[in-house]
Design an enzyme around this catalytic site. Structure first.
Site, mmCIF file in Angstrom:
data_model
loop_
_atom_site.group_PDB
_atom_site.id
_atom_site.type_symbol
_atom_site.label_atom_id
_atom_site.label_comp_id
_atom_site.label_asym_id
_atom_site.label_seq_id
_atom_site.Cartn_x
_atom_site.Cartn_y
_atom_site.Cartn_z
ATOM 1 N N ASP A 316 14.745 -38.882 21.930
ATOM 2 C CA ASP A 316 16.042 -38.207 21.543
ATOM 3 C C ASP A 316 17.133 -38.365 22.849
ATOM 4 O OD1 ASP A 316 15.189 -38.689 19.003
ATOM 5 O OD2 ASP A 316 15.333 -35.975 19.040
ATOM 6 N N ARG A 347 19.431 -47.498 18.903
ATOM 7 C CA ARG A 347 20.060 -47.120 20.249
ATOM 8 C C ARG A 347 19.755 -47.873 21.819
ATOM 9 N NH1 ARG A 347 18.469 -40.497 18.526
ATOM 10 N NH2 ARG A 347 19.902 -40.166 17.477
HETATM 11 O O1 SPQ Z 1 16.385 -36.312 12.039
HETATM 12 P P1 SPQ Z 1 16.746 -37.446 12.558
HETATM 13 O O2 SPQ Z 1 17.723 -38.079 12.330
HETATM 14 O O3 SPQ Z 1 15.887 -38.868 12.335
HETATM 15 O O4 SPQ Z 1 16.883 -37.277 14.489
HETATM 16 C C1 SPQ Z 1 16.045 -37.571 15.443
HETATM 17 C C2 SPQ Z 1 17.965 -37.208 16.393
HETATM 18 O O5 SPQ Z 1 18.324 -37.551 17.837
HETATM 19 O O6 SPQ Z 1 18.309 -35.492 16.046
HETATM 20 C C3 SPQ Z 1 16.420 -38.825 15.427
HETATM 21 F F1 SPQ Z 1 17.082 -39.850 15.379
HETATM 22 O O7 SPQ Z 1 15.458 -36.878 15.739
HETATM 23 C C4 SPQ Z 1 14.309 -36.827 15.249
HETATM 24 C C5 SPQ Z 1 13.003 -36.949 16.388
HETATM 25 O O8 SPQ Z 1 13.842 -38.574 16.733
HETATM 26 C C6 SPQ Z 1 13.964 -35.247 15.258
HETATM 27 C C7 SPQ Z 1 12.051 -35.154 15.135
HETATM 28 C C8 SPQ Z 1 11.656 -34.522 14.238
HETATM 29 O O9 SPQ Z 1 12.495 -33.383 14.270
HETATM 30 O O10 SPQ Z 1 9.935 -34.913 14.011
HETATM 31 C C9 SPQ Z 1 11.275 -36.648 15.810
HETATM 32 C C10 SPQ Z 1 11.670 -37.486 16.259
HETATM 33 O O11 SPQ Z 1 11.813 -38.579 15.520
HETATM 34 P P2 SPQ Z 1 9.805 -39.523 14.977
HETATM 35 O O12 SPQ Z 1 10.611 -40.526 14.175
HETATM 36 O O13 SPQ Z 1 9.852 -40.226 16.290
HETATM 37 O O14 SPQ Z 1 9.644 -38.607 14.783
#
Ligand code: SPQ
Length: 431
Positions: A316, A347
């Site tokens: 992120d 992104r």
């Molecule tokens: O919640 P959301 O929209 O997916 O938010 C993001 C962010 O940038 O705030 C991703 F767009 O964070 C995710 C992160 O990329 C939050 C998260 C979690 O809380 O478990 C895990 C990550 O996503 P992923 O798909 O890699 O598990």
């Protein structure tokens, strides 16, 4: 749509900021509180739009939740206390709410419908719905159960041994949550270690978890007991001011109470590799998560190569790392980061298009981007958040170094994770 014109500030950012609560941990505190028996109190909760969506979904499922700023009280009655909602569950812009609630709803013997905003409607959910269906849940939606709106009828599930094709904490968490109510054991093996807040917090709520390398296992039938959760500051929010402090001349910024969980702290390693003057003080453990105060100063920066297992630990932060790379000498290569394509926006595309408007030398690759620095950033242009909070904040920080003011379009998106972002920026500019 809200726009904000950010004026350059080459004379330096100074001061101390307590960044808001961690978004990932705030979501989980509310969810696990809703599943637990007894009262859960949350301190340091992030009152951002995404976490408020999580609260509203669980209220619709019959859980009593009171929230006042950073304090939340959840009166959980256990899994069996959740009731069929009379309305659709709106997850807003939040991927975390969508994927984790899918795991929970898959175990519940009633019908639920999930919708979200336009961005959520494009994010792939099959990565979660497919394994949940193989455990026994009935899920359907657009594109064969891949896209919202999604309709779920849960019930008794069977445990699975799931080998995840992508490193995603949301996938791991959804399957482990479903596994908590499934028959037998559920295991998730990841290709690389992702954030482990689910595992840490479930343990704090009394759940037994087995960890073996990249595999996490859970026995079905375990119960959660209400807890007091203290949420550390969000390193993903701190990242914007860490980068600002490192690249804006004459700066010195202290960020207090920042979560430095190693599964999230890749940005600190990258800052050090790039040559940033970064100090960590007051290291302590708070609510099962390591935290520290971080101080950063204006630094002479070099380009780096970022790829492999570190990517899930800073996924992120890549938009703001790209901004930093425009001010570092030499080439920065970001690779193995295809997951960037399925976030709130693609992104890779949004970072490259907006930084190009500012005059950066950056180009997209299949799995990341390449940036040549240092380049002066030009002002007098309009850039867009594309509705993505992290892109909006990254552009506002880049604008601090531009030659003239920059207008950032769509700044309302920032409230998803950092509602007080511009107040904090103004404070650092004025001290
Ligand atoms: O919640 P959301 O929209 O997916 O938010 C993001 C962010 O940038 O705030 C991703 F767009 O964070 C995710 C992160 O990329 C939050 C998260 C979690 O809380 O478990 C895990 C990550 O996503 P992923 O798909 O890699 O598990």
């Amino acid at each position: 749509m809200e726009n904000k014109t950010v004026t350059p500030h080459a004379k330096g950012l100074k001061g101390t900021i307590k960044v808001p609560g961690d978004k990932s941990i705030s979501h989980r505190a509310v969810m696990f509180g809703a599943l637990a028996k007894g009262t859960t109190t949350v301190e340091g909760f992030l009152p951002g739009a995404d976490c408020l969506s999580t609260i509203s979904c669980f209220q619709k499922l019959g859980v009593s939740i009171e929230q006042a700023e950073e304090r939340v009280t959840v009166k959980g009655k256990g899994w069996d206390g959740l009731r069929e909602a009379s309305d659709i569950l709106d997850v807003g812009n939040s991927g975390t709410t969508t994927r984790l609630i899918l795991g929970i709803l898959s175990t519940l013997p009633f019908h639920s419908v999930i919708i979200g905003d336009e961005s959520i409607g494009k994010r792939p959910m099959k990565r979660v719905t497919k394994p949940l269906k193989s455990m026994g849940a009935q899920i359907d939606g657009r594109d064969h159960g891949n896209l919202t709106p999604l309709s779920i009828r849960g019930g008794q599930l069977k445990g699975i041994d799931f080998h995840s094709p992508v490193a995603s904490a949301q996938m791991k968490s959804a399957i482990l949550l479903a596994g908590l109510r499934a028959e037998g054991k559920t295991s998730v093996t990841e290709p690389a270690k992702t954030r482990d807040h689910t595992e840490r917090m479930l343990e704090a709520f009394g759940v037994n978890i087995e960890k073996d390398g990249l595999t996490v296992s859970i026995e079905g039938g375990q119960t959660l007991t209400g807890q007091h959760v203290v949420v550390p500051g969000d390193i993903s929010s701190a990242a914007f001011f860490l980068v600002a402090g490192a690249m804006v001349p004459h700066s010195r910024i202290t960020l207090t109470n920042v979560g430095i969980n190693p599964t999230r702290a890749g940005i600190l390693e990258v800052l050090k590799q790039m040559g940033a003057t970064l100090a960590m003080e007051n290291e302590r453990v708070q609510g099962g998560e390591p935290v520290a105060d971080l101080t950063i100063e204006t630094s002479v920066l070099q380009g780096v190569e970022i790829g492999g297992d570190i990517i899930p630990r800073l996924i992120d932060e890549i938009p703001i790392i790209a901004v930093l790379a425009t001010q570092a000498s030499g080439r920065t290569v970001i690779k193995d980061a295809e997951e960037l394509k399925v976030k709130e926006t693609n992104r890779i595309d949004t970072v490259v298009s907006e930084l190009t408007k500012l005059g950066a030398s950056i180009h997209a690759t299949d799995d990341g981007m390449i940036i040549e620095g240092p380049t002066p950033l030009k002002g007098g242009v309009t850039v867009s958040s594309h509705g993505d909070h992290r892109i909006g904040m990254a552009m506002a920080i880049a604008a601090l170094l531009a030659e003239k003011p920059v207008t950032v379009e769509g700044t309302e998106a920032i409230a998803v994770s950092y509602p007080s972002f511009f107040d904090h920026l103004d404070r650092l500019k004025s001290e």
